[in-house]
Design a protein around this motif. Structure first.
Motif, PDB file in Angstrom:
ATOM      1  N   UNK A 187     -30.858 -23.989 -79.256  1.00 52.53           N
ATOM      2  CA  UNK A 187     -30.802 -25.219 -79.181  1.00 52.53           C
ATOM      3  C   UNK A 187     -31.911 -25.686 -77.406  1.00 52.53           C
ATOM      4  N   UNK A 188     -32.002 -26.996 -77.439  1.00 47.19           N
ATOM      5  CA  UNK A 188     -32.473 -27.111 -76.133  1.00 47.19           C
ATOM      6  C   UNK A 188     -31.145 -27.680 -74.822  1.00 47.19           C
ATOM      7  N   UNK A 189     -30.574 -28.293 -76.291  1.00 46.33           N
ATOM      8  CA  UNK A 189     -29.266 -29.307 -75.254  1.00 46.33           C
ATOM      9  C   UNK A 189     -28.439 -28.918 -76.082  1.00 46.33           C
ATOM     10  N   UNK A 190     -26.709 -28.587 -76.112  1.00 43.23           N
ATOM     11  CA  UNK A 190     -25.904 -28.993 -76.507  1.00 43.23           C
ATOM     12  C   UNK A 190     -25.125 -30.023 -76.243  1.00 43.23           C
ATOM     13  N   UNK A 191     -24.837 -31.309 -77.373  1.00 42.84           N
ATOM     14  CA  UNK A 191     -24.260 -31.723 -76.713  1.00 42.84           C
ATOM     15  C   UNK A 191     -22.731 -32.620 -77.420  1.00 42.84           C
ATOM     16  N   UNK A 192     -21.194 -32.296 -77.009  1.00 44.86           N
ATOM     17  CA  UNK A 192     -20.240 -31.851 -77.685  1.00 44.86           C
ATOM     18  C   UNK A 192     -19.713 -34.222 -77.538  1.00 44.86           C
ATOM     19  N   UNK A 193     -19.441 -34.481 -78.487  1.00 41.27           N
ATOM     20  CA  UNK A 193     -19.138 -36.057 -78.160  1.00 41.27           C
ATOM     21  C   UNK A 193     -18.745 -36.778 -79.476  1.00 41.27           C
ATOM     22  N   UNK A 194     -17.728 -37.025 -79.937  1.00 35.40           N
ATOM     23  CA  UNK A 194     -17.133 -37.281 -78.706  1.00 35.40           C
ATOM     24  C   UNK A 194     -16.450 -35.539 -78.847  1.00 35.40           C
ATOM     25  N   UNK A 195     -16.100 -35.652 -77.770  1.00 38.77           N
ATOM     26  CA  UNK A 195     -15.215 -33.853 -77.782  1.00 38.77           C
ATOM     27  C   UNK A 195     -13.605 -34.048 -77.533  1.00 38.77           C
ATOM     28  N   UNK A 196     -12.852 -33.417 -78.418  1.00 38.88           N
ATOM     29  CA  UNK A 196     -11.262 -34.589 -78.628  1.00 38.88           C
ATOM     30  C   UNK A 196     -10.880 -33.060 -77.743  1.00 38.88           C
ATOM     31  N   UNK A 197      -9.286 -32.617 -77.442  1.00 39.12           N
ATOM     32  CA  UNK A 197      -8.979 -31.828 -76.370  1.00 39.12           C
ATOM     33  C   UNK A 197      -8.333 -30.692 -76.902  1.00 39.12           C
ATOM     34  N   UNK A 198      -8.495 -30.385 -77.904  1.00 40.53           N
ATOM     35  CA  UNK A 198      -8.376 -29.841 -78.767  1.00 40.53           C
ATOM     36  C   UNK A 198      -9.849 -28.673 -78.589  1.00 40.53           C
ATOM     37  N   UNK A 199     -10.678 -28.890 -78.413  1.00 36.79           N
ATOM     38  CA  UNK A 199     -11.721 -28.590 -78.724  1.00 36.79           C
ATOM     39  C   UNK A 199     -12.669 -28.225 -77.471  1.00 36.79           C
ATOM     40  N   UNK A 200     -12.399 -28.272 -76.322  1.00 34.17           N
ATOM     41  CA  UNK A 200     -12.861 -28.897 -75.232  1.00 34.17           C
ATOM     42  C   UNK A 200     -11.892 -27.341 -74.822  1.00 34.17           C
ATOM     43  N   UNK A 201     -10.282 -26.822 -75.179  1.00 33.65           N
ATOM     44  CA  UNK A 201     -10.097 -26.432 -75.424  1.00 33.65           C
ATOM     45  C   UNK A 201     -10.314 -25.120 -75.539  1.00 33.65           C
ATOM     46  N   UNK A 202     -10.779 -25.003 -76.858  1.00 33.30           N
ATOM     47  CA  UNK A 202     -11.397 -24.191 -77.297  1.00 33.30           C
ATOM     48  C   UNK A 202     -12.904 -23.344 -76.821  1.00 33.30           C
ATOM     49  N   UNK A 203     -13.341 -24.351 -76.310  1.00 28.36           N
ATOM     50  CA  UNK A 203     -14.443 -24.017 -75.549  1.00 28.36           C
ATOM     51  C   UNK A 203     -13.997 -22.733 -74.548  1.00 28.36           C
ATOM     52  N   UNK A 204     -13.192 -23.611 -73.550  1.00 29.67           N
ATOM     53  CA  UNK A 204     -12.524 -23.867 -72.344  1.00 29.67           C
ATOM     54  C   UNK A 204     -11.604 -22.105 -72.622  1.00 29.67           C
ATOM     55  N   UNK A 205     -11.748 -21.420 -73.576  1.00 29.97           N
ATOM     56  CA  UNK A 205     -11.456 -20.419 -73.875  1.00 29.97           C
ATOM     57  C   UNK A 205     -12.041 -19.485 -74.321  1.00 29.97           C
ATOM     58  N   UNK A 206     -13.495 -20.058 -74.538  1.00 27.10           N
ATOM     59  CA  UNK A 206     -14.633 -19.438 -75.235  1.00 27.10           C
ATOM     60  C   UNK A 206     -14.421 -19.039 -76.574  1.00 27.10           C
ATOM     61  N   UNK A 207     -13.597 -19.659 -77.295  1.00 26.17           N
ATOM     62  CA  UNK A 207     -13.189 -18.947 -78.864  1.00 26.17           C
ATOM     63  C   UNK A 207     -14.549 -18.825 -79.225  1.00 26.17           C
ATOM     64  N   UNK A 208     -14.333 -18.450 -81.111  1.00 26.15           N
ATOM     65  CA  UNK A 208     -15.434 -18.651 -81.485  1.00 26.15           C
ATOM     66  C   UNK A 208     -15.109 -18.559 -83.628  1.00 26.15           C
ATOM     67  N   UNK A 209     -13.943 -19.798 -82.986  1.00 26.65           N
ATOM     68  CA  UNK A 209     -13.410 -19.680 -84.833  1.00 26.65           C
ATOM     69  C   UNK A 209     -13.955 -21.508 -85.470  1.00 26.65           C
ATOM     70  N   UNK A 210     -14.920 -21.613 -85.132  1.00 25.56           N
ATOM     71  CA  UNK A 210     -15.445 -22.466 -86.290  1.00 25.56           C
ATOM     72  C   UNK A 210     -16.702 -22.290 -85.593  1.00 25.56           C
ATOM     73  N   UNK A 211     -17.411 -23.267 -86.786  1.00 21.17           N
ATOM     74  CA  UNK A 211     -19.640 -23.226 -86.163  1.00 21.17           C
ATOM     75  C   UNK A 211     -19.372 -24.036 -84.817  1.00 21.17           C
ATOM     76  N   UNK A 212     -18.891 -25.412 -84.320  1.00 25.11           N
ATOM     77  CA  UNK A 212     -19.431 -25.517 -83.054  1.00 25.11           C
ATOM     78  C   UNK A 212     -18.787 -24.619 -82.033  1.00 25.11           C
ATOM     79  N   UNK A 213     -17.838 -23.648 -82.243  1.00 29.75           N
ATOM     80  CA  UNK A 213     -17.552 -23.180 -80.817  1.00 29.75           C
ATOM     81  C   UNK A 213     -18.108 -22.092 -80.567  1.00 29.75           C
TER      82      UNK A 213
END
Ligand code: C5P
Length: 408
Positions: free
Chosen positions: A83-109
């Protein structure tokens, strides 16, 4: 060329009712020429189906970590890595927490973990969830890692509460994406650009003013293009009927004196001043405190005094690239050249007012101390982008020459 043209965008959609707004964003980005790959989280699929995004982007929509075809790059990371850019919209509290924690438990993260491109996070959730220290700490962590994190809009949520948690409108999100791409690799990244637009209004009394017909369109388009090329933009605008571009600082003024003060403040530390506003040359000498009454059949005279020339006031700022405009009805080039000298400009953009008013196309000429460069006659909508690009090329040369002089 549109900055979005040919860009590979990964659009991650999470499970929030605001997901419906992102369908419009996917369409707008696609129409602007981007290749939009949508990844839905499991929760997102409960709000909007993959068929919607597939139809709007003309691309397959992904959600299953295990379903991607192998294409040379390891399947589950290829979307993020390419990707040239990644956009997460809408970003929910849960997905924000997963990204912040560096999880890789779904395709987006997983895709975000593998992305080297800039990432934009557009949080949208219940205001209490947004304000929660856990969410705020996660967002602060993402900011510290270089992610662009947008502030949610304030207002009425889908549920009957109001607060800070709404997803910004697609138009704003698109502007933020353009700005982020520009900041990453645009020729004006790191530069500060001030653009003035529209006409000023000079009050006669509390209800009347002396004004002009400037629509502000050219100035708004120049400001948006400068943002797309990576500049941090301040747009100083007289009253217009236009929607201001997103992802820039808008300063609204009415009079020439207010515009002068705003330009002076914005130009501290700026690199380029594009003085596109149609500033009134004169203002009423006095402003009546109460509405002026008609006196029978008698006419009236308004005394006018000269307004200061805003751009001429910067003549001594040799570190600021100053661009003026000249719309003339007579002796176009001679008049433009004399303005270039008189106002101490680095560049003046001239156009024949008679040949362009009411026409769909316009011919602009760039005039500087070296000579005249006419741009091709083109639709007005495209002229602003072409003009800004030509202007950036001049600025880059000017900047290099200045650096050489300063060194010598
Ligand atoms: O003299 P004239 O108004 O035709 O010059 C046009 C240029 O000078 C434009 O770039 C305009 O924004 C700028 N200008 C200014 N202050 C004024 C009048 C014009 O900076 N009072």
């Amino acid at each position: 060329m549109d900055i979005l043209s040919g860009k590979r965008l990964l659009l991650g959609v999470c499970g929030s009712i605001a997901a419906y707004k992102v369908a419009q964003l996917a369409r707008d980005l696609t129409l602007a020429g981007a290749q939009v790959d949508v990844v839905l989280t499991e929760a997102a699929e409960r709000f909007v189906g993959p068929v919607t995004f597939q139809a709007l982007t003309g691309r397959p929509v992904h959600s299953d970590l295990w379903a991607l075809p192998e294409d040379g790059v390891v399947g589950h990371v290829s979307l993020g890595a390419q990707a040239d850019a990644v956009i997460v919209a809408p970003a929910t509290a849960n997905t924000i927490a997963r990204i912040a924690a560096g999880l890789a438990d779904d395709l987006l993260c997983t895709s975000i973990l593998a992305a080297t491109a800039p990432v934009l996070i557009a949080p949208a959730m219940n205001p209490l969830m947004f304000a929660n220290p856990a969410t705020q700490a996660n967002l602060a962590m993402l900011r510290a890692r270089g992610f662009t994190v947008l502030e949610p809009d304030v207002g009425r949520m889908a549920e009957p509460v109001s607060g800070k948690g709404r997803l910004p409108e697609p138009f704003s999100l698109e502007g933020e994406i353009r700005a982020m791409l520009g900041r990453a690799s645009g020729p004006l990244r790191g530069r500060r650009v001030v653009v003035t637009a529209g006409g000023t209004r000079e009050p006669i009394d509390p209800v009347r003013y002396v004004g002009n017909r400037s629509s502000g369109q050219m100035g708004y388009a120049l400001a948006a293009r400068a943002r797309d090329l990576g500049a941090s933009v301040t747009l100083i605008s007289g009253p217009t009927a236009l929607t201001p571009p997103a992802a820039l600082t808008l300063v609204q003024v009415e009079t020439a004196l207010q515009m002068r003060d705003a330009v002076q403040a914005a130009c501290v530390g700026a690199d380029i001043l594009i003085m596109n506003a149609a500033v009134a040359d004169f203002r009423p000498a006095t402003v009546a405190e109460r509405k002026i009454k008609k006196q029978g059949e008698a006419g009236m005279t308004i005394d006018l005094v000269a307004n200061p020339d805003i751009v001429a006031g910067f003549a001594r700022r040799t570190d600021l690239f100053k661009v003026g405009f000249a719309a003339e009805t007579d002796d176009l080039l001679a008049n433009a050249r004399s303005k270039l000298e008189r106002k101490g400009l680095d560049l003046i953009v001239a156009n024949d007012a008679v040949a362009s008013i009411g026409q769909p196309t316009i011919t602009l000429s760039l005039i500087d101390h070296e000579g005249v460069t006419p741009l091709p006659r083109q639709p007005k909508g495209e002229a602003a982008a072409a003009l800004l690009d030509a202007l950036v090329a001049r600025f880059t040369r000017w900047q290099a020459a200045r650096a050489a002089t300063v060194q010598a």
